[in-house]
Design a protein around this motif. Structure first.
Motif, PDB file in Angstrom:
ATOM      1  N   ILE A   1       0.833  -1.201   0.000  1.00  0.00           N
ATOM      2  CA  ILE A   1       0.000   0.000   0.000  1.00  0.00           C
ATOM      3  C   ILE A   1       0.869   1.253   0.000  1.00  0.00           C
ATOM      4  N   ALA A   2       1.953   1.245   0.784  1.00  0.00           N
ATOM      5  CA  ALA A   2       2.855   2.399   0.805  1.00  0.00           C
ATOM      6  C   ALA A   2       3.502   2.619  -0.563  1.00  0.00           C
ATOM      7  N   LEU A   3       3.851   1.521  -1.242  1.00  0.00           N
ATOM      8  CA  LEU A   3       4.434   1.645  -2.580  1.00  0.00           C
ATOM      9  C   LEU A   3       3.407   2.192  -3.573  1.00  0.00           C
ATOM     10  N   LEU A   4       2.171   1.722  -3.473  1.00  0.00           N
ATOM     11  CA  LEU A   4       1.109   2.228  -4.344  1.00  0.00           C
ATOM     12  C   LEU A   4       0.892   3.719  -4.124  1.00  0.00           C
ATOM     13  N   ALA A   5       0.881   4.145  -2.872  1.00  0.00           N
ATOM     14  CA  ALA A   5       0.698   5.569  -2.574  1.00  0.00           C
ATOM     15  C   ALA A   5       1.847   6.394  -3.139  1.00  0.00           C
TER      16      ALA A   5
ATOM     17  N   THR B   1     -11.907  10.346 -22.149  1.00  0.00           N
ATOM     18  CA  THR B   1     -11.156   9.181 -21.669  1.00  0.00           C
ATOM     19  C   THR B   1      -9.843   9.601 -21.035  1.00  0.00           C
ATOM     20  N   VAL B   2      -9.158  10.528 -21.644  1.00  0.00           N
ATOM     21  CA  VAL B   2      -7.886  11.005 -21.093  1.00  0.00           C
ATOM     22  C   VAL B   2      -8.100  11.657 -19.727  1.00  0.00           C
ATOM     23  N   GLY B   3      -9.131  12.492 -19.624  1.00  0.00           N
ATOM     24  CA  GLY B   3      -9.395  13.142 -18.342  1.00  0.00           C
ATOM     25  C   GLY B   3      -9.774  12.157 -17.253  1.00  0.00           C
ATOM     26  N   ALA B   4     -10.605  11.145 -17.610  1.00  0.00           N
ATOM     27  CA  ALA B   4     -11.012  10.146 -16.608  1.00  0.00           C
ATOM     28  C   ALA B   4      -9.827   9.324 -16.125  1.00  0.00           C
ATOM     29  N   LEU B   5      -8.954   8.905 -17.035  1.00  0.00           N
ATOM     30  CA  LEU B   5      -7.796   8.098 -16.640  1.00  0.00           C
ATOM     31  C   LEU B   5      -6.809   8.901 -15.803  1.00  0.00           C
ATOM     32  N   SER B   6      -6.689  10.183 -16.067  1.00  0.00           N
ATOM     33  CA  SER B   6      -5.756  11.009 -15.295  1.00  0.00           C
ATOM     34  C   SER B   6      -6.235  11.206 -13.857  1.00  0.00           C
ATOM     35  N   ALA B   7      -7.522  10.996 -13.594  1.00  0.00           N
ATOM     36  CA  ALA B   7      -8.052  11.156 -12.234  1.00  0.00           C
ATOM     37  C   ALA B   7      -7.730   9.963 -11.347  1.00  0.00           C
ATOM     38  N   ILE B   8      -7.214   8.882 -11.922  1.00  0.00           N
ATOM     39  CA  ILE B   8      -6.928   7.683 -11.121  1.00  0.00           C
ATOM     40  C   ILE B   8      -5.839   7.959 -10.097  1.00  0.00           C
ATOM     41  N   ALA B   9      -4.813   8.739 -10.475  1.00  0.00           N
ATOM     42  CA  ALA B   9      -3.675   8.967  -9.578  1.00  0.00           C
ATOM     43  C   ALA B   9      -4.081   9.623  -8.256  1.00  0.00           C
ATOM     44  N   PRO B  10      -4.793  10.782  -8.249  1.00  0.00           N
ATOM     45  CA  PRO B  10      -5.179  11.372  -6.953  1.00  0.00           C
ATOM     46  C   PRO B  10      -6.150  10.508  -6.162  1.00  0.00           C
ATOM     47  N   LEU B  11      -7.050   9.790  -6.869  1.00  0.00           N
ATOM     48  CA  LEU B  11      -7.965   8.903  -6.149  1.00  0.00           C
ATOM     49  C   LEU B  11      -7.218   7.734  -5.513  1.00  0.00           C
ATOM     50  N   ALA B  12      -6.234   7.171  -6.222  1.00  0.00           N
ATOM     51  CA  ALA B  12      -5.444   6.076  -5.665  1.00  0.00           C
ATOM     52  C   ALA B  12      -4.619   6.543  -4.472  1.00  0.00           C
ATOM     53  N   LEU B  13      -4.135   7.770  -4.510  1.00  0.00           N
ATOM     54  CA  LEU B  13      -3.379   8.305  -3.372  1.00  0.00           C
ATOM     55  C   LEU B  13      -4.255   8.386  -2.122  1.00  0.00           C
ATOM     56  N   ALA B  14      -5.448   8.957  -2.262  1.00  0.00           N
ATOM     57  CA  ALA B  14      -6.351   9.071  -1.112  1.00  0.00           C
ATOM     58  C   ALA B  14      -6.757   7.694  -0.595  1.00  0.00           C
TER      59      ALA B  14
ATOM     60  N   ALA C   1      -5.128   4.790  -0.922  1.00  0.00           N
ATOM     61  CA  ALA C   1      -3.998   4.076  -0.330  1.00  0.00           C
ATOM     62  C   ALA C   1      -3.696   4.586   1.070  1.00  0.00           C
ATOM     63  N   VAL C   2      -3.759   5.894   1.265  1.00  0.00           N
ATOM     64  CA  VAL C   2      -3.532   6.446   2.608  1.00  0.00           C
ATOM     65  C   VAL C   2      -4.601   5.946   3.569  1.00  0.00           C
ATOM     66  N   HIS C   3      -5.848   5.892   3.123  1.00  0.00           N
ATOM     67  CA  HIS C   3      -6.935   5.401   3.974  1.00  0.00           C
ATOM     68  C   HIS C   3      -6.722   3.931   4.341  1.00  0.00           C
ATOM     69  N   PHE C   4      -6.385   3.103   3.365  1.00  0.00           N
ATOM     70  CA  PHE C   4      -6.135   1.687   3.639  1.00  0.00           C
ATOM     71  C   PHE C   4      -5.004   1.509   4.648  1.00  0.00           C
ATOM     72  N   TYR C   5      -3.933   2.247   4.458  1.00  0.00           N
ATOM     73  CA  TYR C   5      -2.754   2.087   5.325  1.00  0.00           C
ATOM     74  C   TYR C   5      -3.078   2.434   6.774  1.00  0.00           C
ATOM     75  N   ILE C   6      -3.793   3.530   6.980  1.00  0.00           N
ATOM     76  CA  ILE C   6      -4.108   3.936   8.346  1.00  0.00           C
ATOM     77  C   ILE C   6      -5.062   2.948   8.995  1.00  0.00           C
ATOM     78  N   VAL C   7      -6.046   2.442   8.232  1.00  0.00           N
ATOM     79  CA  VAL C   7      -6.990   1.472   8.787  1.00  0.00           C
ATOM     80  C   VAL C   7      -6.272   0.198   9.224  1.00  0.00           C
ATOM     81  N   ILE C   8      -5.343  -0.288   8.401  1.00  0.00           N
ATOM     82  CA  ILE C   8      -4.611  -1.513   8.749  1.00  0.00           C
ATOM     83  C   ILE C   8      -3.707  -1.274   9.947  1.00  0.00           C
ATOM     84  N   ARG C   9      -3.066  -0.122  10.019  1.00  0.00           N
ATOM     85  CA  ARG C   9      -2.175   0.164  11.139  1.00  0.00           C
ATOM     86  C   ARG C   9      -2.921   0.274  12.455  1.00  0.00           C
ATOM     87  N   ARG C  10      -4.189   0.694  12.407  1.00  0.00           N
ATOM     88  CA  ARG C  10      -4.959   0.871  13.641  1.00  0.00           C
ATOM     89  C   ARG C  10      -5.503  -0.427  14.196  1.00  0.00           C
TER      90      ARG C  10
END
Length: 270
Positions: free
Chosen positions: A16-20, A115-128, A130-139
């Motif tokens: 998850i940290a690598l994905l973020a 299509t280009v605009g939709a695919l470019s939105a994946i990066a910020p959504l994946a960041l948010a 991944a951070v959520h997943f990491y904190i949930v697992i750590r808790r």
């Protein structure tokens, strides 16, 4: 030579940290070019992506910490995180669409702007995410080593009579027959000896809700807020008692109501 064992939770946290990190790098590149386009000068262009995507990561952590906070506080944080996420998605999409419009038809694969605009939105959504997943697992609390050893001892297989059976956990063993056989006659003058009291083994019993509240209230008074991690540490590590995640959630909800009521009582009346 021995190598450290990699457990499944640690491998998931590392992934998850690598994905973020990758998602942040992709979004960072687009946001930095947008900083140049809006005429931010010099080294400050490198700070612009940190303000947007860094705010998203910190905001997700704040949302998890404020799960039991008053509704108005949670709505405020949600609004800020949503605004930062929408800004990052919009900037990434606009950056990709503008570059796509400047691409000539003969330069290889060409996609439409949507299509280009939709695919470019994946990066910020994946960041948010991944951070959520990491904190949930750590808790999530790790199992206590002593409790795990006690469970293994209680569930040790019994191979007598060619059958594998599980022995139920027993607190004490009855040695009354043995002591009776070794006891002297009434006429013998032997100094009295106290019979050793068998010790109880195994995990401590579950605490009642009132006991958990008694343990947790000093933590809330000391910190001035309802902190789930601090309460779990006080109950499990300081008092050595068990508490499940479900009961911990109920406990923090009750403490949040008490804390909110106490805070409201201190406000001056109109």
């Amino acid at each position: 030579m021995t190598f450290p064992t990699v457990t499944a939770p640690s491998a998931i946290r590392a992934s998850i940290a690598l994905l973020a990190a990758f998602a942040f790098a992709l979004s960072y590149d687009a946001l930095r070019q947008m900083a140049v386009a809006i005429h931010i000068r010099g080294l400050l262009t490198y700070a612009f992506p940190l303000v947007i995507d860094g705010f998203i990561a910190i905001g997700v952590g704040a949302l998890l910490m404020l799960r039991t906070a008053p509704l108005l506080s949670r709505v405020y944080v949600w609004a800020l995180v949503g605004l930062a996420t929408a800004t990052s998605i919009w900037a990434n999409a606009l950056h990709a669409v503008r570059l796509n419009q400047q691409t000539r038809p003969g330069d290889g694969l060409r996609l439409d702007d949507v299509t280009v605009g939709a695919l470019s939105a994946i990066a910020p959504l994946a960041l948010a995410g991944a951070v959520h997943f990491y904190i949930v697992i750590r808790r999530q609390p790790a199992p206590h080593p002593q409790a795990a050893d006690a469970d293994k001892r209680h569930e040790a297989p019994d191979c007598r009579n060619g059958r594998d059976t599980v022995r139920p956990p027993t607190a004490t063993e009855d040695h009354s027959d043995l002591f009776a056989a070794l006891a002297p006659d009434s006429g013998d003058e032997v100094p009295a000896q106290s019979t050793p009291t068998p010790r109880r083994t195994g995990r401590p019993p579950n605490a009642s809700l009132e006991e958990l509240l008694t343990m947790a209230r000093p933590v809330v008074e000391r910190m001035g807020e309802v902190d789930r991690d601090a309460i779990a540490e006080e109950i499990r590590d300081v008092h050595g008692r068990k508490v499940s995640n479900q009961r911990l959630t109920k406990l923090t909800a009750l403490l949040a109501e008490e804390h909110e009521a106490a805070s409201a009582s201190l406000l001056p009346s109109a």
